[in-house]
Design an enzyme around this catalytic site. Sequence first.
Site, PDB file in Angstrom:
ATOM      1  N   SER A 153     -79.824  -5.385  20.395  1.00  0.00           N
ATOM      2  CA  SER A 153     -78.969  -6.583  20.410  1.00  0.00           C
ATOM      3  C   SER A 153     -78.662  -6.934  21.859  1.00  0.00           C
ATOM      4  CB  SER A 153     -77.658  -6.286  19.674  1.00  0.00           C
ATOM      5  OG  SER A 153     -76.709  -7.292  19.918  1.00  0.00           O
ATOM      6  N   TYR A 167     -70.259  -1.162  18.212  1.00  0.00           N
ATOM      7  CA  TYR A 167     -71.524  -1.824  17.874  1.00  0.00           C
ATOM      8  C   TYR A 167     -72.429  -1.897  19.104  1.00  0.00           C
ATOM      9  CZ  TYR A 167     -74.791  -5.486  16.449  1.00  0.00           C
ATOM     10  OH  TYR A 167     -75.937  -6.186  16.168  1.00  0.00           O
TER      11      TYR A 167
HETATM   12  N1  LIG Z   1     -77.963 -11.685  13.384  1.00  0.00           N
HETATM   13  C1  LIG Z   1     -77.748 -11.497  14.677  1.00  0.00           C
HETATM   14  O1  LIG Z   1     -77.219 -12.384  15.370  1.00  0.00           O
HETATM   15  C2  LIG Z   1     -78.137 -10.199  15.311  1.00  0.00           C
HETATM   16  C3  LIG Z   1     -78.051 -10.122  16.707  1.00  0.00           C
HETATM   17  C4  LIG Z   1     -78.432  -8.942  17.329  1.00  0.00           C
HETATM   18  C5  LIG Z   1     -78.908  -7.882  16.582  1.00  0.00           C
HETATM   19  N2  LIG Z   1     -78.967  -7.974  15.226  1.00  0.00           N
HETATM   20  C6  LIG Z   1     -79.448  -6.813  14.491  1.00  0.00           C
HETATM   21  O2  LIG Z   1     -80.456  -7.217  13.587  1.00  0.00           O
HETATM   22  C7  LIG Z   1     -80.487  -6.325  12.472  1.00  0.00           C
HETATM   23  C8  LIG Z   1     -80.447  -7.132  11.195  1.00  0.00           C
HETATM   24  O3  LIG Z   1     -79.188  -7.800  11.156  1.00  0.00           O
HETATM   25  P1  LIG Z   1     -78.905  -9.094  10.283  1.00  0.00           P
HETATM   26  O4  LIG Z   1     -78.224 -10.057  11.164  1.00  0.00           O
HETATM   27  O5  LIG Z   1     -80.112  -9.501   9.542  1.00  0.00           O
HETATM   28  O6  LIG Z   1     -77.815  -8.517   9.266  1.00  0.00           O
HETATM   29  P2  LIG Z   1     -77.625  -8.755   7.692  1.00  0.00           P
HETATM   30  O7  LIG Z   1     -77.971 -10.144   7.340  1.00  0.00           O
HETATM   31  O8  LIG Z   1     -76.246  -8.259   7.411  1.00  0.00           O
HETATM   32  O9  LIG Z   1     -78.705  -7.757   7.047  1.00  0.00           O
HETATM   33  C9  LIG Z   1     -78.587  -6.382   7.266  1.00  0.00           C
HETATM   34  C10 LIG Z   1     -79.678  -5.660   6.528  1.00  0.00           C
HETATM   35  O10 LIG Z   1     -79.493  -4.250   6.800  1.00  0.00           O
HETATM   36  C11 LIG Z   1     -79.472  -3.573   5.565  1.00  0.00           C
HETATM   37  N3  LIG Z   1     -78.616  -2.393   5.614  1.00  0.00           N
HETATM   38  C12 LIG Z   1     -77.351  -2.280   6.056  1.00  0.00           C
HETATM   39  N4  LIG Z   1     -76.898  -1.030   5.860  1.00  0.00           N
HETATM   40  C13 LIG Z   1     -77.916  -0.341   5.283  1.00  0.00           C
HETATM   41  C14 LIG Z   1     -78.062   0.986   4.801  1.00  0.00           C
HETATM   42  N5  LIG Z   1     -77.059   1.890   4.870  1.00  0.00           N
HETATM   43  N6  LIG Z   1     -79.252   1.363   4.280  1.00  0.00           N
HETATM   44  C15 LIG Z   1     -80.271   0.470   4.193  1.00  0.00           C
HETATM   45  N7  LIG Z   1     -80.192  -0.799   4.611  1.00  0.00           N
HETATM   46  C16 LIG Z   1     -79.015  -1.201   5.133  1.00  0.00           C
HETATM   47  C17 LIG Z   1     -78.976  -4.573   4.530  1.00  0.00           C
HETATM   48  O11 LIG Z   1     -79.528  -4.232   3.252  1.00  0.00           O
HETATM   49  P3  LIG Z   1     -78.722  -3.637   1.997  1.00  0.00           P
HETATM   50  O12 LIG Z   1     -77.287  -4.053   2.160  1.00  0.00           O
HETATM   51  O13 LIG Z   1     -79.408  -4.239   0.823  1.00  0.00           O
HETATM   52  O14 LIG Z   1     -78.932  -2.164   2.095  1.00  0.00           O
HETATM   53  C18 LIG Z   1     -79.599  -5.868   5.041  1.00  0.00           C
HETATM   54  O15 LIG Z   1     -80.902  -6.019   4.527  1.00  0.00           O
HETATM   55  C19 LIG Z   1     -79.297  -5.381  12.648  1.00  0.00           C
HETATM   56  O16 LIG Z   1     -79.724  -4.170  13.223  1.00  0.00           O
HETATM   57  C20 LIG Z   1     -78.406  -6.139  13.633  1.00  0.00           C
HETATM   58  O17 LIG Z   1     -77.576  -5.262  14.371  1.00  0.00           O
HETATM   59  C21 LIG Z   1     -78.593  -9.110  14.576  1.00  0.00           C
END
Ligand SMILES: NC(=O)c1ccc[n+]([C@@H]2O[C@H](COP(=O)([O-])OP(=O)(O)OC[C@H]3O[C@@H](n4cnc5c(N)ncnc54)[C@H](OP(=O)(O)O)[C@@H]3O)[C@@H](O)[C@H]2O)c1
Length: 263
Positions: A153, A167
């Site tokens: 991130s 985080y």
């Molecule tokens: N969106 C942003 O702006 C952003 C920016 C920087 C980095 N990121 C990173 O990108 C990645 C994806 O984030 P996102 O924004 O797509 O978040 P999201 O929409 O909340 O999706 C998170 C995903 O992670 C899975 N997950 C969470 N806890 C889990 C567990 N214990 N076991 C298995 N799967 C788990 C969830 O699936 P289930 O709940 O079905 O298990 C879901 O598919 C993360 O690592 C986040 O830190 C995102």
Amino acid sequence: MFRHPYADPVTSPKRKTILITGASAGLGAEMARQFAALGHDLALCARRTDQLDTIRAGILAAHPDRRVEVRALDVADDDQVFEVFRAFQQDFGTVDRVIVNAGIGKGAPLGTGGYDANRETAMTNFVAALAQCEAAMEIFRAQDSGHLVVISSMAAMRGMPKAMTTYGATKAGVAHLAEGLRNELHGKPIKVSVIYPGYIASEMNSGVDPAKVRGMVSTEKGVRAMVDAIEKEKGSACVPPLPWAPMSVVMRYAPLPVFKRLS
Ligand SMILES: NC(=O)c1ccc[n+]([C@@H]2O[C@H](COP(=O)([O-])OP(=O)(O)OC[C@H]3O[C@@H](n4cnc5c(N)ncnc54)[C@H](OP(=O)(O)O)[C@@H]3O)[C@@H](O)[C@H]2O)c1
């Protein structure tokens, strides 16, 4: 002849089979859709298998020739991480790329009673990511090939304040895991990428008003930049590159009073 950028490619992609954790929502689900459109087969996992099944059905409806397998995985269960990764490798014969993407964004300022949330974030985003990197590297070392992708991130660039402190620390931690592996594997057939996304619309930040967040982009646009960097197997990439590549320099080196006004 005009070809849509997501049109099925004429030739098979180099890394045919991609395993994505956290594929049930947000960036993981959209990466699955965009990689399928580029011709990749997919091994998708998360806890919500109903959502994985829906994503699988959508991909197969658009690209009937793709192979998409789904498995339940809670990445916080170490044993299950190794079991599920090995099972996917048996399903496909090889796993060519693993994207360590599952993550959560819970947090509270340290010392304010939010230890449970901070601990859950540390365990999911760092310890569980370590298990995923271990399980992926076991497969890649046995194959003597593969591409490990860690989703960090922009919050990893500098110590972050308040609810973001833990985080940001987890995201710096996973970036260093990947960078250490890249150092070890330099010049070898196994490649490692660290992706630093800026603000991309997803379930994680669904409570955020996009108008109030500078640089926030749609899921489709943000993930297109992620997929582009991953397909090019960049060692590290801030995505989308604008504004985040120049912003990474500001975040790292700005004097603290200046950085505090930005964060
Ligand atoms: N969106 C942003 O702006 C952003 C920016 C920087 C980095 N990121 C990173 O990108 C990645 C994806 O984030 P996102 O924004 O797509 O978040 P999201 O929409 O909340 O999706 C998170 C995903 O992670 C899975 N997950 C969470 N806890 C889990 C567990 N214990 N076991 C298995 N799967 C788990 C969830 O699936 P289930 O709940 O079905 O298990 C879901 O598919 C993360 O690592 C986040 O830190 C995102």
